[in-house]
Design an enzyme around this catalytic site. Sequence first.
Site, PDB file in Angstrom:
ATOM      1  N   ASP A   1     -13.626  -3.910 -13.019  1.00  0.00           N
ATOM      2  CA  ASP A   1     -14.047  -2.742 -14.173  1.00  0.00           C
ATOM      3  C   ASP A   1     -12.582  -2.502 -14.565  1.00  0.00           C
ATOM      4  O   ASP A   1     -11.391  -2.649 -14.525  1.00  0.00           O
ATOM      5  CB  ASP A   1     -14.052  -2.060 -13.026  1.00  0.00           C
TER       6      ASP A   1
ATOM      7  N   ASP B   1      -9.921  -9.364 -12.553  1.00  0.00           N
ATOM      8  CA  ASP B   1     -10.752  -8.074 -12.327  1.00  0.00           C
ATOM      9  C   ASP B   1     -11.796  -8.225 -12.994  1.00  0.00           C
ATOM     10  O   ASP B   1     -12.178  -8.250 -14.043  1.00  0.00           O
ATOM     11  CB  ASP B   1      -9.576  -7.119 -13.072  1.00  0.00           C
TER      12      ASP B   1
END
Length: 222
Positions: A16, A14
């Site tokens: 953020d 991922d």
Amino acid sequence: MTTPSITVRGLLLDMDGTLVNSDAVVARIWRGWATEKGLDPDEVLRVAHGRQGHLTMATVLPDRPMEVNYAENRALLAKETADTDGIVPVPGAPAFLAALRDLPHALVTSASPGLATARMAAAGLRMPQLRVTSEDVGASKPDPEGFLKGAAELGFPASACAVFEDSAAGIAAGLAAGMPVIGVGPRAPEHRPTLHVPDLEHLRLEPLADGRIRLTATAAAA
């Protein structure tokens, strides 16, 4: 006490909250939107992490037409892409990505390609060659589609890939895909990832002779 570790063949990252700390931007954009709509900004922020914007809107305003959500999200996305003030790498992210350069890995993010490029650049981080963005999936996290597509791009079964995530939606997506999940940061523990580290400085990466990758939380994070 045994230090927790996971051994896999590929890594799905991922962005953020996991590689890039964009909390300042997310808070500015979504608190402003929530205030305009007369909603609780804290509740909206709780929902927003890890989701595509139109799904956040649909969750907090369930009776609103989706075409309105899509239109407003396009405007918010433009603001988010232009606003890079306060974006920094998660501690340990530069060294972690450098160590991954020749190992199987992919970025799997709910961000658009433009937003992902802007934030990785603002944080001074290398963009992985393989990436799955919001434009590559029909269903956003917590649906597992993005992580399953990432594993397929790497050429490995789902169970042979580890997910790196920070949010409720992302952790749920990784677990639903049948993958071990390494939760990164303060939001992760309550969502029961397979292994948790406060940041990427607390993770040891060890390439093995058989091509697998061993990931071990340091004693400080165990």
